[in-house]
Design an enzyme around this catalytic site. Structure first.
Site, short mmCIF file in Angstrom:
data_model
loop_
_atom_site.label_atom_id
_atom_site.label_comp_id
_atom_site.label_asym_id
_atom_site.label_seq_id
_atom_site.Cartn_x
_atom_site.Cartn_y
_atom_site.Cartn_z
N PRO A 93 0.80 -1.22 0.00
CG PRO A 93 -0.18 -1.13 2.12
CD PRO A 93 0.56 -2.04 1.19
CG ASN A 94 -0.30 4.36 1.25
OD1 ASN A 94 -1.28 4.83 0.68
ND2 ASN A 94 -0.34 3.89 2.48
NE ARG A 142 3.48 6.97 2.61
CZ ARG A 142 3.95 5.84 3.05
NH1 ARG A 142 4.39 4.94 2.20
NH2 ARG A 142 3.97 5.57 4.33
CE1 TYR A 149 8.69 5.33 2.54
CE2 TYR A 149 7.32 7.26 2.94
CZ TYR A 149 7.75 6.00 3.30
OH TYR A 149 7.23 5.39 4.42
CG ASN A 179 8.43 -1.76 0.34
OD1 ASN A 179 7.77 -1.81 1.37
ND2 ASN A 179 9.11 -0.68 -0.03
CB ALA A 204 1.19 0.15 6.17
CD GLU A 236 10.99 -7.08 5.76
OE1 GLU A 236 10.37 -6.19 6.36
OE2 GLU A 236 11.47 -8.08 6.34
CG HIS A 251 11.15 -1.93 4.44
ND1 HIS A 251 9.78 -1.88 4.36
CD2 HIS A 251 11.47 -3.11 5.02
CE1 HIS A 251 9.28 -2.99 4.88
NE2 HIS A 251 10.29 -3.76 5.28
NE ARG A 299 9.95 6.57 8.42
CZ ARG A 299 9.00 6.34 7.51
NH1 ARG A 299 9.19 5.43 6.59
NH2 ARG A 299 7.88 7.03 7.53
#
Length: 141
Positions: free
Chosen positions: A9-10, A17, A22, A73, A76, A97, A99, A106
């Protein structure tokens, strides 16, 4: 070698965003970079993005028997989805994985990943280059 790159998502909102986190490059830029790297390395790649958990699970299940590696990725869903973890375990495909940001530096909740326990490697904070590193890692396995 066939690699499936999954984005949650996103990630379709890259460039819009939180560009301070990012970057300003778009999702189309990311896909283009991945496809160019695949061409150079002789890899067959498919990129997929969805904002819906069930669609991500379906895509992982569809990869069974016809995909050599997954770069994911989960966005969320990294911090919430046992369903994605279970799907990855079910298909048994080597997975990395990724990111874009350094999630470990964070917010506290971002430090929790449900899928890390299954993945062969976790790459964070390397921007779009993390995807290429993940692809290369899978090709070396």
């Amino acid at each position: 070698m066939k690699i499936l790159v999954i984005n949650g998502p996103n990630l379709n909102m890259l460039g819009i965003r939180e560009p301070s986190i990012y970057g300003k490059n778009t999702y189309a830029d990311l896909v283009g970079m991945i496809e160019e790297h695949a061409k150079k390395t002789g890899v067959c790649v498919e990129c997929y993005q969805s904002n819906h958990e069930g669609c991500l699970v379906d895509k992982i299940q569809e990869a069974y028997g016809n995909t050599d590696g997954i770069v994911i990725n989960p966005g969320a869903y990294t911090h919430t989805s046992v369903a994605i973890l279970d799907a990855l375990k079910s298909v048994g495909i080597p997975t990395v994985e990724v990111h874009i940001s350094d999630v470990d530096s964070r917010e506290e909740f971002r430090k929790i990943s449900y899928i890390t326990s299954y993945c062969a490697k976790r790459i964070t904070g390397k921007g779009f280059d993390g995807y290429l590193e993940a692809m290369d890692f899978l090709c070396e396995k």
